[in-house]
Design a protein around this motif. Structure first.
Motif, mmCIF file in Angstrom:
data_model
loop_
_atom_site.group_PDB
_atom_site.id
_atom_site.type_symbol
_atom_site.label_atom_id
_atom_site.label_comp_id
_atom_site.label_asym_id
_atom_site.label_seq_id
_atom_site.Cartn_x
_atom_site.Cartn_y
_atom_site.Cartn_z
ATOM 1 N N ILE A 165 35.608 40.331 38.366
ATOM 2 C CA ILE A 165 36.655 41.216 38.890
ATOM 3 C C ILE A 165 36.100 42.635 38.895
ATOM 4 C CG2 ILE A 165 39.100 41.739 38.807
ATOM 5 C CD1 ILE A 165 38.358 38.720 38.846
ATOM 6 N N ASN A 166 35.652 43.066 40.049
ATOM 7 C CA ASN A 166 34.907 44.315 40.198
ATOM 8 C C ASN A 166 35.851 45.451 40.591
ATOM 9 O OD1 ASN A 166 32.654 46.045 40.512
ATOM 10 N ND2 ASN A 166 32.631 45.626 42.704
ATOM 11 N N GLN A 167 35.891 46.497 39.760
ATOM 12 C CA GLN A 167 36.761 47.640 40.052
ATOM 13 C C GLN A 167 36.106 48.533 41.104
ATOM 14 O OE1 GLN A 167 38.468 49.682 36.696
ATOM 15 N NE2 GLN A 167 38.760 51.592 37.818
ATOM 16 N N TYR A 168 36.824 48.728 42.193
ATOM 17 C CA TYR A 168 36.338 49.536 43.313
ATOM 18 C C TYR A 168 36.463 51.018 42.973
ATOM 19 C CZ TYR A 168 36.129 51.429 48.070
ATOM 20 O OH TYR A 168 35.804 52.145 49.201
ATOM 21 N N GLY A 169 35.469 51.802 43.405
ATOM 22 C CA GLY A 169 35.521 53.251 43.211
ATOM 23 C C GLY A 169 35.021 53.671 41.838
ATOM 24 N N GLU A 170 35.174 54.951 41.551
ATOM 25 C CA GLU A 170 34.641 55.528 40.318
ATOM 26 C C GLU A 170 35.720 56.133 39.438
ATOM 27 O OE1 GLU A 170 31.566 55.154 39.392
ATOM 28 O OE2 GLU A 170 31.048 54.100 41.248
ATOM 29 N N ASP A 171 36.975 55.750 39.640
ATOM 30 C CA ASP A 171 38.036 56.256 38.778
ATOM 31 C C ASP A 171 37.959 55.602 37.399
ATOM 32 O OD1 ASP A 171 39.422 58.151 40.433
ATOM 33 O OD2 ASP A 171 40.119 56.452 41.643
ATOM 34 N N THR A 172 38.787 56.039 36.486
ATOM 35 C CA THR A 172 38.774 55.535 35.107
ATOM 36 C C THR A 172 38.911 54.012 35.073
ATOM 37 O OG1 THR A 172 39.802 57.605 34.401
ATOM 38 C CG2 THR A 172 39.831 55.777 32.838
ATOM 39 N N PHE A 173 38.087 53.392 34.251
ATOM 40 C CA PHE A 173 38.054 51.936 34.150
ATOM 41 C C PHE A 173 39.311 51.428 33.454
ATOM 42 C CE2 PHE A 173 36.233 47.878 32.492
ATOM 43 C CZ PHE A 173 35.763 47.371 33.690
ATOM 44 N N ASN A 174 39.782 50.244 33.896
ATOM 45 C CA ASN A 174 40.970 49.645 33.288
ATOM 46 C C ASN A 174 40.723 48.139 33.124
ATOM 47 O OD1 ASN A 174 43.557 48.523 32.703
ATOM 48 N ND2 ASN A 174 44.556 50.274 33.686
ATOM 49 N N ARG A 175 40.218 47.763 31.979
ATOM 50 C CA ARG A 175 39.813 46.379 31.713
ATOM 51 C C ARG A 175 40.985 45.407 31.815
ATOM 52 N NH1 ARG A 175 39.813 43.260 26.979
ATOM 53 N NH2 ARG A 175 38.197 41.630 26.906
ATOM 54 N N ALA A 176 42.091 45.718 31.146
ATOM 55 C CA ALA A 176 43.220 44.781 31.096
ATOM 56 C C ALA A 176 43.841 44.562 32.470
ATOM 57 C CB ALA A 176 44.280 45.293 30.110
ATOM 58 N N LYS A 177 43.929 45.614 33.259
ATOM 59 C CA LYS A 177 44.513 45.471 34.594
ATOM 60 C C LYS A 177 43.628 44.599 35.472
ATOM 61 C CE LYS A 177 46.891 48.131 38.164
ATOM 62 N NZ LYS A 177 47.301 49.486 38.622
ATOM 63 N N LEU A 178 42.322 44.744 35.337
ATOM 64 C CA LEU A 178 41.398 43.895 36.095
ATOM 65 C C LEU A 178 41.578 42.428 35.718
ATOM 66 C CD1 LEU A 178 38.135 46.050 35.969
ATOM 67 C CD2 LEU A 178 39.579 45.628 37.971
ATOM 68 N N LEU A 179 41.845 42.147 34.449
ATOM 69 C CA LEU A 179 42.049 40.768 34.018
ATOM 70 C C LEU A 179 43.352 40.204 34.571
ATOM 71 C CD1 LEU A 179 40.733 41.029 30.349
ATOM 72 C CD2 LEU A 179 39.594 40.022 32.335
ATOM 73 N N ASN A 180 44.374 41.036 34.676
ATOM 74 C CA ASN A 180 45.612 40.593 35.331
ATOM 75 C C ASN A 180 45.339 40.220 36.792
ATOM 76 O OD1 ASN A 180 47.407 40.765 33.192
ATOM 77 N ND2 ASN A 180 48.047 42.861 33.660
ATOM 78 N N VAL A 181 44.553 41.048 37.460
ATOM 79 C CA VAL A 181 44.184 40.752 38.849
ATOM 80 C C VAL A 181 43.429 39.428 38.912
ATOM 81 C CG1 VAL A 181 42.785 41.498 40.806
ATOM 82 C CG2 VAL A 181 44.133 43.185 39.540
ATOM 83 N N GLY A 182 42.491 39.232 38.005
ATOM 84 C CA GLY A 182 41.706 38.011 37.988
ATOM 85 C C GLY A 182 42.566 36.771 37.814
ATOM 86 N N PHE A 183 43.588 36.865 36.984
ATOM 87 C CA PHE A 183 44.502 35.732 36.774
ATOM 88 C C PHE A 183 45.163 35.324 38.086
ATOM 89 C CE2 PHE A 183 48.834 34.246 35.922
ATOM 90 C CZ PHE A 183 48.604 33.189 35.057
ATOM 91 N N LEU A 184 45.723 36.284 38.809
ATOM 92 C CA LEU A 184 46.426 35.975 40.060
ATOM 93 C C LEU A 184 45.453 35.511 41.150
ATOM 94 C CD1 LEU A 184 49.088 38.839 40.326
ATOM 95 C CD2 LEU A 184 49.386 36.493 39.516
ATOM 96 N N GLU A 185 44.302 36.172 41.274
ATOM 97 C CA GLU A 185 43.367 35.815 42.333
ATOM 98 C C GLU A 185 42.721 34.450 42.092
ATOM 99 O OE1 GLU A 185 42.739 37.309 45.235
ATOM 100 O OE2 GLU A 185 44.359 38.711 44.761
ATOM 101 N N ALA A 186 42.477 34.104 40.832
ATOM 102 C CA ALA A 186 41.929 32.786 40.527
ATOM 103 C C ALA A 186 42.924 31.695 40.895
ATOM 104 C CB ALA A 186 41.559 32.700 39.051
#
Length: 393
Positions: free
Chosen positions: A202-223
């Motif tokens: 789950i690759n965060q686009y851009g260079e804004d502040t990283f958000n690990r937990a939100k990326l994992l939420n995205v991964g759950f739905l996309e998987a």
């Protein structure tokens, strides 16, 4: 007179006798010291040999069992002599390699035995693993070593029915070097564990502040969009490699914390409520806690929030034995735009109030790209940026 003379002679003999006794005692002391040093060297050698045998004995035992099985029957799906390699497959489970003179068997589909469920503890596990990051690694090598992995980083055991279907989700940005090592070690481990799995970066686009937990939420739905049959989700940092393949990557009756002992913590749990590094939840467990929080921008805090969510929903964290749950971390500098979150301590204290409104139910993101690579599926997403902090008055 004689007695006085003898007494005088006795007194005159004492100094040389004392010197002789002193030399004798010194010799005995040196002899004892030498024996003690030799004993310590012998003990050191024995300890080294025990540790060496402890690491390699399980490998030798596995290979001997593997060779013994092959002398009695052909088993095309067993592992090769190296933990990170696979043997070529010739067809359905239990089938023998084709010979030039063999005639087609028209009754094969009728006589084939149905696959049995995979063992709870697969027999092909190696145990403790030697993990190192000094050898150069490339995606071409990883792909060569894992020919049975399908496009998108997916695999299903060919010789048994897997008990779960596992999606492995990795929050990611600018860690290509680490990813190569992770794939190099994890693909063989997961195959030996007889896991049906898919790997999602789950690759965060851009260079804004990283958000690990939100990326994992995205991964759950996309998987789940990719395969709705996933019933287990494992959330792993890309720089953590398990040191024992008996640490089974699957879901349990309670949420699972896999990374019990990291080398950076001296192979100990840093504190009782630690839930960081590598964790796993079933689909129902994940939804019960409303997924992960979305508002932890930057480093730290989200793991403690997740632990609180688990506890507040009446569940307990399960862990493997500390001797099995060991991990090596690939050393690296702190990522840019992933500085420690100064608000994390306040947020952790308010989990009970925020977990119902902040989580998978409130997730918002923009899907940028889904790319299926030979060893993984890359999901690039835009997740926004942290809200502006209020200035202190």
């Amino acid at each position: 007179m004689h007695r006085a003379r003898d007494r005088d002679r006795g007194w005159s003999c004492l100094p040389p006798c004392a010197q002789k006794m002193t030399r004798l005692l010194l010799g005995v002391t040196l002899e004892r010291i030498c024996k003690a040093v030799l004993l310590l060297c012998l003990l050191h050698f024995v300890i080294i040999m025990i540790l060496y045998f402890d690491v390699y004995a399980q490998h030798l035992d596995f290979f001997s069992r593997f060779n013994a099985r092959n002398t009695s029957r052909v088993h095309p799906f067993s592992n090769s002599s190296r933990p990170n390699s696979t043997a070529p497959s010739y067809g359905p489970a239990g089938a023998e390699p084709p010979s030039p003179s063999a005639k087609p068997n028209t009754n094969r589909s009728v006589t084939e035995k149905p696959l049995q469920p995979c063992q709870e503890m697969p027999s092909g596990l190696v145990g403790r693993l030697l993990i190192e990051f000094s050898s150069p690694m490339s995606m071409e090598r990883v792909q060569r070593e894992n020919p049975d992995v399908s496009l998108g980083g997916k695999y299903t055991p060919p010789d048994c029915l897997p008990r779960q279907k596992v999606a492995i989700l990795i929050p990611f940005r600018h860690r290509e070097h680490h990813l190569k090592y992770w794939l190099h070690y994890l693909h063989p481990i997961l195959r030996r564990q007889k896991v049906a799995y898919g790997i999602y970066i789950i690759n965060q686009y851009g260079e804004d502040t990283f958000n690990r937990a939100k990326l994992l939420n995205v991964g759950f739905l996309e998987a789940l969009k990719d395969d709705e049959e996933y019933d287990c989700f494992i959330f792993s940092d890309v720089d953590l490699i398990p040191m024992d393949d008996r640490n089974l990557y699957r879901c349990y009756e309670q949420p699972r914390h896999f990374a019990v002992g990291m080398d950076k913590f001296g192979f100990r749990l840093p504190y009782a409520g630690y839930f960081g590094g590598v964790s796993g939840l079933s689909k129902s467990q994940f939804l019960k806690i409303n997924g992960f929080p979305n508002e932890y921008w930057g480093w730290g805090g989200e793991d403690d929030d997740i632990f609180n969510r688990i506890s507040l929903n009446g569940m307990k964290v399960s862990r493997p034995d500390i001797r099995i749950g060991r991990y090596r971390m690939i050393k690296h500098e702190r990522d840019k735009h992933n500085e420690p979150n100064p608000q994390r301590f306040t947020k952790i204290q308010n989990t009970k109030m925020t977990m119902k409104r902040d989580g998978i139910s409130s997730l918002q993101y923009r899907l940028v790209e889904v790319s299926r690579q030979p060893m993984y599926t890359n999901i690039t997403v835009e997740i926004g940026r942290p809200p502006p902090r209020l200035a202190r008055g």
